[in-house]
Design a protein around this motif. Structure first.
Motif, mmCIF file in Angstrom:
data_model
loop_
_atom_site.group_PDB
_atom_site.id
_atom_site.type_symbol
_atom_site.label_atom_id
_atom_site.label_comp_id
_atom_site.label_asym_id
_atom_site.label_seq_id
_atom_site.Cartn_x
_atom_site.Cartn_y
_atom_site.Cartn_z
ATOM 1 N N ASN A 205 3.872 50.023 -92.042
ATOM 2 C CA ASN A 205 4.038 48.684 -92.614
ATOM 3 C C ASN A 205 2.888 48.443 -93.586
ATOM 4 O O ASN A 205 1.719 48.569 -93.198
ATOM 5 C CB ASN A 205 4.002 47.615 -91.518
ATOM 6 N N THR B 61 2.303 38.147 -90.210
ATOM 7 C CA THR B 61 1.917 37.838 -88.832
ATOM 8 C C THR B 61 0.705 38.676 -88.411
ATOM 9 O O THR B 61 0.407 39.717 -88.992
ATOM 10 C CB THR B 61 3.084 38.108 -87.870
ATOM 11 N N TRP C 134 0.268 42.973 -87.988
ATOM 12 C CA TRP C 134 1.518 43.586 -88.454
ATOM 13 C C TRP C 134 1.283 44.822 -89.312
ATOM 14 O O TRP C 134 2.041 45.789 -89.250
ATOM 15 C CB TRP C 134 2.321 42.555 -89.255
#
Length: 581
Positions: A46, A109, A112
């Motif tokens: 991510n 968030t 993450w």
């Protein structure tokens, strides 16, 4: 909009986004390969990219063969509506999305991101409210609050995540014409915080950075892109501070650029018939490992502990009690863990004063002093550290405080770093010992520091008022009750050498007289802070061996100097222990 530099705001909300995307170079493949290898993760990642601009870096990453299959999702963050529009038009990958946000505000968030990438092309400002907590593609050097940005990096990263800065900058050293172009445009910067000035490095001195991140690692690539005279001129005109110039000034810049192109000093042709030549560039990658921690494993060996015993006057057999070597399986003495769990760094990795670099603020805060600390012991006897046992110590930064940074020319800036250490016996879940160590760091003076005149020529005369840079460090502690008992102690050069060896501590202030006097301004070498703390505990337990301790807090008020007689005074009724000369 108020937190954005005026040049940045107007320069990139004025219809220059397409010019920017056309004129700016992409990123060299080897630099992207390096970032992938440094990430060292087998699973897909991510990624958060803040200040994504028109998507130059996004497209380079998604099209790179090492990266394309390794991205789960890429969230680009960009505060400029115009740049977001161009980004959306040019991006075709479903795994990548763009959203509004700034250094001081993203919707990402907690925990993450595997990677936060700040991909920047020199000269591009942070459009609109650049103060985002994630990462900036073209604008980190315009960030209005580096501390908040670093705090946001830490918030959105996973525990094993990292931050990457990557900058492209025209190289003035490999072609005279390129240097002339930079001279032509840089005189119009109007005080804007350009990458080349290095102001972005101030981020590494912020409290949030010191508390959460390791020392940055840097790598540079030289490369070139193929350009034409028009593209080179467009590149210069895409600078924000050029785009906001009045028409007559901008026309003057264009005329000068045309003249530079016509001369073409040191130009290297790629295809002269088509007007194509090399534009020299450099790419800088800064890799920052996140969530600073250090895990050290050690065995409480009887032989090493015996070396500590023979160093301490409370245990060396000279005070009317025979020397008793440590026995396997017995509980480790209070504070004796200080002789274990030390970093093992090569000499080349130490700081300029001989100290370890972990958990330190950046240069120039190189002068370290032990300021105090707290030790807590597990109340369950089964959780105690024992001789012969293996244990692990996990260190993190509990807090960072800065003093004297208010701009007062007479202030002495200091950075206080408190390190939290949890020591856990093998096979146990709860820590056996939890310690907090506070160090204070002062900036290097850059020259020799003299002890103030009139202090006398002997250590005994000097120590009455130890000085650091001409400022008295001697403080008198008032209001203490009379001690119940005391322990006289004279730390010698042998004591300092042995304790330095036991703790693998190469700090010159304990070993080198010239350094202590000329670099630090003390009359002689200083006694180790942890040795002083340990002697306070030893003085207490020498007289009250039956005591069981749960918490011990101490604060360094005055430096102790080698070959000077001291007394550890113990006040049992209040639980206070103090050193007095």
């Amino acid at each position: 909009m108020s937190d954005v530099h005026a040049i940045a705001q107007s320069g990139y909300d004025s219809g220059t986004n397409e010019l920017y995307d056309r004129a700016r170079p992409s990123y060299p493949g080897p630099s992207l390969t390096f970032i992938k290898s440094a990430a060292a993760k087998s699973e897909a990642l991510n990624i958060v990219e803040i200040g994504a601009g028109t998507g130059l870096f996004t497209r380079a990453l998604l099209s790179h063969p090492d990266w394309s299959p390794c991205i789960t999702r890429l969230r680009a963050v960009e505060p400029s509506e115009g740049m977001r529009k161009v980004w959306a038009e040019k991006n075709v990958e479903d795994k990548a999305t763009i959203e509004d946000g700034t250094f001081q505000g993203t919707t990402v968030t907690d925990g993450w991101a595997d990677l936060v990438i700040v991909a920047q092309v020199s000269g591009v400002p942070a459009p609109r409210s650049y103060g985002s907590p994630s990462l900036v593609l073209q604008a980190f050097h315009w960030c209005p609050d580096y501390d908040k940005a670093c705090a946001e990096f830490a918030r959105i990263l996973k525990k094993d995540g990292a931050v990457v800065f990557i900058w492209n900058l025209e190289s003035r050293d490999r072609a005279a014409w390129a240097a002339q172009v930079r001279d032509c445009i840089e005189r119009h910067e109007q005080g804007t915080p350009q990458f080349r000035l290095g102001l972005w490095r101030q981020a590494f001195a912020t409290s949030s950075y010191i508390q959460n991140f390791h020392e940055p690692e840097e790598k540079v690539w030289d490369y070139h892109v193929v350009t034409t005279e028009q593209l080179a001129i467009d590149r210069a005109l895409s600078k924000s501070y050029i785009s906001v110039l009045p028409p007559e000034q901008k026309a003057s810049v264009v005329s000068e650029l045309i003249a530079i192109m016509a001369r073409g000093d040191d130009r290297v042709w790629v295809d002269q018939s088509r007007g194509m030549f090399e534009y020299p560039y450099q790419t800088l990658v800064v890799w920052i490992s996140g969530h600073k921690s250090l895990t050290l494993t050690d065995t409480i060996t009887p032989t090493h502990l015996a070396d500590l015993y023979i160093t301490l006057p409370t245990r060396d057999g000279t005070r009317g009690r025979p020397f008793q070597p440590p026995q396997e399986g017995t509980p480790l003495g209070y504070g004796h863990h200080l002789a274990f769990f030390h970093p093992r760094n090569p000499e080349s990795a130490l700081r300029s004063d001989g100290t370890d670099a972990e958990f330190c603020p950046p240069e120039s805060f190189t002068r370290r002093m032990w300021a105090g600390g707290t030790m807590q012991w597990n109340s369950d006897p089964r959780g105690a550290l024992r001789v012969g046992q293996k244990a692990s110590a996990v260190s993190t930064v509990a807090s960072v405080k800065k003093k004297g940074f208010d701009g007062d020319p007479d202030a002495n800036p200091m950075v206080f770093v408190t390190q939290r250490i949890e020591i856990t016996s093998k096979g146990r879940e709860e820590p056996s010992v939890v310690e907090e160590r506070s160090h204070v760091y002062l900036a290097s003076a850059g020259s020799e520091r003299a002890v103030r005149e009139g202090m006398g020529s002997t250590p005994r005369e000097h120590v009455a008022n130890a000085f650091n840079g001409g400022v008295s460090l001697r403080r008198t502690v008032h209001g203490l009750p009379s001690p119940d008992f005391s322990f006289t102690y004279r730390p010698s050069l042998t004591t300092l050498f042995r304790f330095s060896a036991l703790t693998f501590n190469a700090h010159y202030i304990h070993l080198d007289k010239d350094f202590a006097q000329k670099s630090e301004g003390y009359p002689e070498r200083l006694v180790h802070g942890p040795l002083t703390a340990l002697m306070l505990l030893e003085a207490l337990l020498f007289n009250r061996p039956e005591l069981q301790l749960r918490t011990f807090s101490y604060r360094a008020r005055n430096p102790l100097v080698v070959n000077r007689r001291y007394e550890a005074e113990v006040i049992c009724m209040t639980g206070r222990v103090s050193f007095a000369s």
